[in-house]
Design an enzyme around this catalytic site. Structure first.
Site, mmCIF file in Angstrom:
data_model
loop_
_atom_site.group_PDB
_atom_site.id
_atom_site.type_symbol
_atom_site.label_atom_id
_atom_site.label_comp_id
_atom_site.label_asym_id
_atom_site.label_seq_id
_atom_site.Cartn_x
_atom_site.Cartn_y
_atom_site.Cartn_z
ATOM 1 N N CYS A 2 0.823 -1.206 0.000
ATOM 2 C CA CYS A 2 0.000 0.000 0.000
ATOM 3 C C CYS A 2 0.860 1.259 0.000
ATOM 4 O O CYS A 2 1.926 1.309 0.612
ATOM 5 C CB CYS A 2 -0.865 0.027 1.251
ATOM 6 N N ARG A 27 5.083 0.103 -6.061
ATOM 7 C CA ARG A 27 5.014 -0.743 -4.870
ATOM 8 C C ARG A 27 4.054 -1.918 -5.071
ATOM 9 O O ARG A 27 4.080 -2.866 -4.300
ATOM 10 C CB ARG A 27 4.539 0.081 -3.665
ATOM 11 N N TRP A 74 -2.874 -2.769 -1.549
ATOM 12 C CA TRP A 74 -2.487 -4.131 -1.898
ATOM 13 C C TRP A 74 -3.252 -5.017 -0.918
ATOM 14 O O TRP A 74 -2.997 -5.009 0.282
ATOM 15 C CB TRP A 74 -0.974 -4.307 -1.740
ATOM 16 N N ASN A 98 -1.642 1.420 5.737
ATOM 17 C CA ASN A 98 -0.739 0.428 5.158
ATOM 18 C C ASN A 98 -0.307 -0.486 6.296
ATOM 19 O O ASN A 98 0.044 -0.009 7.372
ATOM 20 C CB ASN A 98 0.478 1.157 4.549
ATOM 21 N N GLY A 99 -0.337 -1.804 6.067
ATOM 22 C CA GLY A 99 0.078 -2.740 7.121
ATOM 23 C C GLY A 99 -1.076 -3.646 7.502
ATOM 24 O O GLY A 99 -2.057 -3.762 6.758
ATOM 25 N N GLU A 481 16.812 -18.296 -8.039
ATOM 26 C CA GLU A 481 16.440 -16.938 -8.456
ATOM 27 C C GLU A 481 15.818 -16.974 -9.863
ATOM 28 O O GLU A 481 14.833 -16.287 -10.139
ATOM 29 C CB GLU A 481 17.680 -16.034 -8.409
ATOM 30 N N LYS A 485 12.120 -15.677 -10.740
ATOM 31 C CA LYS A 485 11.882 -14.633 -11.747
ATOM 32 C C LYS A 485 10.855 -15.109 -12.762
ATOM 33 O O LYS A 485 9.932 -14.390 -13.103
ATOM 34 C CB LYS A 485 13.217 -14.329 -12.422
ATOM 35 N N GLU A 488 7.259 -15.447 -11.177
ATOM 36 C CA GLU A 488 6.552 -14.230 -10.765
ATOM 37 C C GLU A 488 6.088 -13.379 -11.941
ATOM 38 O O GLU A 488 5.057 -12.720 -11.849
ATOM 39 C CB GLU A 488 7.344 -13.407 -9.746
ATOM 40 N N HIS A 504 17.303 -37.119 -6.412
ATOM 41 C CA HIS A 504 16.652 -37.479 -5.147
ATOM 42 C C HIS A 504 15.159 -37.154 -5.172
ATOM 43 O O HIS A 504 14.530 -37.035 -4.124
ATOM 44 C CB HIS A 504 17.348 -36.769 -3.978
ATOM 45 N N LYS A 603 5.863 -4.465 -4.489
ATOM 46 C CA LYS A 603 7.302 -4.168 -4.545
ATOM 47 C C LYS A 603 7.913 -4.101 -3.156
ATOM 48 O O LYS A 603 8.997 -4.569 -2.924
ATOM 49 C CB LYS A 603 7.505 -2.848 -5.285
HETATM 50 C C1 F6R Z 1 11.450 -10.828 -6.524
HETATM 51 C C2 F6R Z 1 11.445 -9.744 -5.548
HETATM 52 C C3 F6R Z 1 11.134 -10.080 -4.132
HETATM 53 C C4 F6R Z 1 11.997 -9.217 -3.186
HETATM 54 C C5 F6R Z 1 11.574 -9.476 -1.725
HETATM 55 C C6 F6R Z 1 12.443 -8.716 -0.761
HETATM 56 O O1 F6R Z 1 11.764 -10.367 -7.792
HETATM 57 O O2 F6R Z 1 11.658 -8.606 -5.876
HETATM 58 O O3 F6R Z 1 11.309 -11.435 -3.877
HETATM 59 O O4 F6R Z 1 13.340 -9.551 -3.379
HETATM 60 O O5 F6R Z 1 10.234 -9.087 -1.562
HETATM 61 O O6 F6R Z 1 12.357 -7.346 -0.951
HETATM 62 P P1 F6R Z 1 13.463 -6.361 -0.409
HETATM 63 O O7 F6R Z 1 14.723 -6.674 -1.108
HETATM 64 O O8 F6R Z 1 12.942 -4.991 -0.739
HETATM 65 O O9 F6R Z 1 13.574 -6.599 1.065
#
Ligand code: F6R
Length: 608
Positions: A2, A27, A74, A98-99, A481, A485, A488, A504, A603
């Protein structure tokens, strides 16, 4: 997550709030709304979906008034529809939040018993009713707000406006960020300095438990005990210009292409090219590293995978024992922290709720707190003993790309420093490693010039229902990773495995329809990874090999390959991140998903 904007102003604020909310779009959100005081009365407009929907509603039915609050939501409690969108309002007060208010059920029951009627499924609405209840008992709006927020448990930042009180804006923070902006004739509240940048660069950050009472341009801050508090006014460097895509179709593409530059900036901060050596990284860091009995690394998501790569580096170069966990686990599992330990928290946003909470727990356990963050004014940066910044610049695409490689650049420099401080690396070793590291931006640029091949393969990957990634050593976190990627942004199911683990269990998934992306730099692990790759191919697996020219030549016939420049094995995670990002990006493009704001994602994750 949010986003909040509030203005106690001198002009019609709704259009200005809408523009400021656009700066918080990165965000992640799924509905939005604005409330203003028009002739002293609260009026609001809300809409599910993106801000253009709210913009259309406002065009149809404009909002007037000089005091207002806005929100991008959000969803946590209740669907992202208009009723659940903020601001939530009673006849007396409108709030944005927010929260998560953890005790909202008890509070709602208590207030419902007194006759309050709730219209949404949200936890947030209870805050509006609680304030209203205290006002009905005769308290002034600011006193009612203070009393109400003191009863909320969980994490929140809140902004409120009050019927009949033009120019009055109250904000509160606990666990989720909120900044106060100071203008000449106006004052502001915002989730971050970036939202406030068009109005002012003079900003103070509220601390946990703070309440701010803004009247016209004046702002008075009170701490958790209700005492007047002085929070330093900082001149922020947040850019006024809404970051644009610079000719790319998505922020993610732009951010992928910025990597040669931003990884270069980050390395320039940490490495002295004259040696080359690692510069002094922060007061007390070398001493901390020299004596640390263990380093605990903690982060979430992509930042966690950066930390996983770091573990390999710290153990190899510094012979430093590393414990690593995701923040949501570490903070609740009562970990055993050593005496003389250091704890490293990695976060792009610097606001991730679980990472921040784990940091506080580690501090209580006597650890020296080190943070790698991309937002220098963030909560995590402010609460760390030693801050190691990354210079990725604002990352707008929800999927992290440039922040990840910059985190790796900082971690690599930090790991070399650990090796030197602990007597494990000689001057020659340091120079050799720094030289290789400094070549990374040039290699990344070369890979991006040849991205056409990754595009074609990404389009092939887009046809798959499931994709597996595998790697050994520091390539294992990269496999995870890569899978993160892909899932998501393209919504294709993907998993990353340690190459040696395939047999395994996961090998049972292999058939002709499942592409397996093998991340295999030509290093000490290469032969073993290739054996694992052969096991997969023997079962019909369709292998896409990512390696350098020697590795590709040695591996023999595979379905497809992507070539990465040859480099010192130490630097490979930074380079191999690039094809992994490009594959996910082009698979998502082929599938036509919303690459920059994928469904359900935020974000900056400021809730647990
Ligand atoms: C994936 C991504 C998330 C962030 C995670 C941590 O592409 O961006 O997995 O890495 O939410 O966020 P930060 O780094 O802001 O603590």
């Amino acid at each position: 997550m949010c986003g909040i904007v509030g203005i106690a102003g001198t002009r019609d604020v709704a259009p200005v709030i809408l523009e400021a909310l656009k700066r918080l779009e990165y965000r992640g959100y799924d509905s939005a709304g604005i409330a203003t005081l028009e002739a002293g009365k609260i009026d609001r407009r809300r809409a599910p979906g993106k801000l253009n929907k709210l913009g259309a509603v406002l065009q149809d039915r404009p909002l007037h008034g000089h005091t207002g609050i806005g929100h991008t939501r959000w969803a946590t409690h209740g669907k992202p529809n208009e009723t659940n969108a903020h601001p939530h309002a009673t006849a007396q007060v409108a709030i944005v939040h927010n929260g998560i208010i953890e005790n909202f059920r008890e509070l709602r029951d208590e207030l419902a018993a007194k006759g309050h009627v709730f219209e949404s499924e949200t936890d947030s609405e209870v805050a509006a009713h609680l304030v209203t209840d205290y006002m009905a008992q005769g308290l002034a709006p600011d006193a009612a707000a203070k009393k109400a927020v003191a009863r909320l448990t969980g994490a929140y930042s809140i902004a409120m406006i009050f019927t009949g009180h033009d120019g009055l804006l109250v904000g509160a923070r606990k666990g989720a960020p909120l900044a106060v902006g100071y203008g000449d004739t106006e004052a502001y509240l915002g989730s971050d300095a970036f939202a406030l940048a068009p109005f002012t660069n003079r900003v103070s950050y509220l601390e946990d438990g703070d309440v701010v009472v803004i009247r016209g341009p004046e702002a008075a801050i009170f701490d958790a005990a209700g005492r007047p508090a002085n929070r330093e006014i900082k001149v922020t460097a947040a850019a006024v210009a809404l970051v644009d895509k610079a000719g790319h179709s998505h922020f993610m593409a732009k951010e992928i292409h910025e990597q040669p530059e931003v990884v270069g900036h980050t390395l320039a901060h940490y490495l002295d090219p004259a040696g080359p050596t690692v510069r002094h990284l922060g007061v007390g860091l070398r001493e901390t590293l020299a004596k640390a009995s263990r380093l605990t690394i903690c982060a979430c998501g992509t930042s966690y995978y950066a930390g996983q790569v770091g573990k390999y580096w710290f153990e190899k170069l510094g012979r430093l024992a590393v414990e690593i966990d995701v923040a949501s686990e570490l903070r609740y599992r009562n970990p055993v922290y050593p005496k003389d330990g250091a704890a490293l928290f990695i976060s792009q946003s610097g606001e991730t709720a679980d990472t921040l909470a784990a940091l506080r727990e580690a501090r209580e356990q006597g650890q020296t707190i080190i943070a790698i963050v991309n937002v220098p004014e963030s909560s995590i940066a402010r609460e760390a003993d030693i801050v190691l910044p990354t210079y990725a610049g604002p990352e707008i695409g929800v999927a992290s790309t440039k922040a990840f490689t910059c985190q790796l650049a900082a971690l690599a420099s930090f790991a070399i420093a650990a090796g030197v401080a602990r007597g494990e690396l000689s001057d020659i070793d340091e120079q050799r490693l720094c030289t290789s590291l400094l070549e990374a931006p040039r290699h990344i640029a070369a890979m991006l010039r040849g991205e056409g091949q990754a595009r074609a393969l990404g389009e092939e990957i887009a046809k798959a229902r499931d994709v597996l990634y595998m790697g050994r050593g520091a390539s294992f976190p990269l496999a995870m990773e890569g899978a993160l990627k892909l899932k998501e942004i393209s919504y294709i199911h993907a998993e990353g495995y340690a190459a040696g683990e395939m047999k395994h269990g996961p090998i049972a998934l292999i058939d002709e329809a499942v592409p397996i992306i093998v991340i295999a730099p030509h290093d000490v692990h290469f032969e073993k990874t290739i054996s694992n790759m052969q096991e997969v191919m023997a079962r019909g697996g369709k292998v896409l090999l990512i390696s350098d020219s020697d590795g590709i030549a040695k591996a023999g016939d595979v379905w497809a390959s992507l070539e990465v420049p040859k480099t010192n094995a130490f630097v490979t995670p930074i380079l191999y991140a690039i094809p992994v990002q490009l594959l996910a990006y082009y698979a998502a493009i082929a599938k036509g998903t919303d690459v920059d704001q994928p469904r359900n994602l935020a974000k900056s994750v400021t809730v647990e």
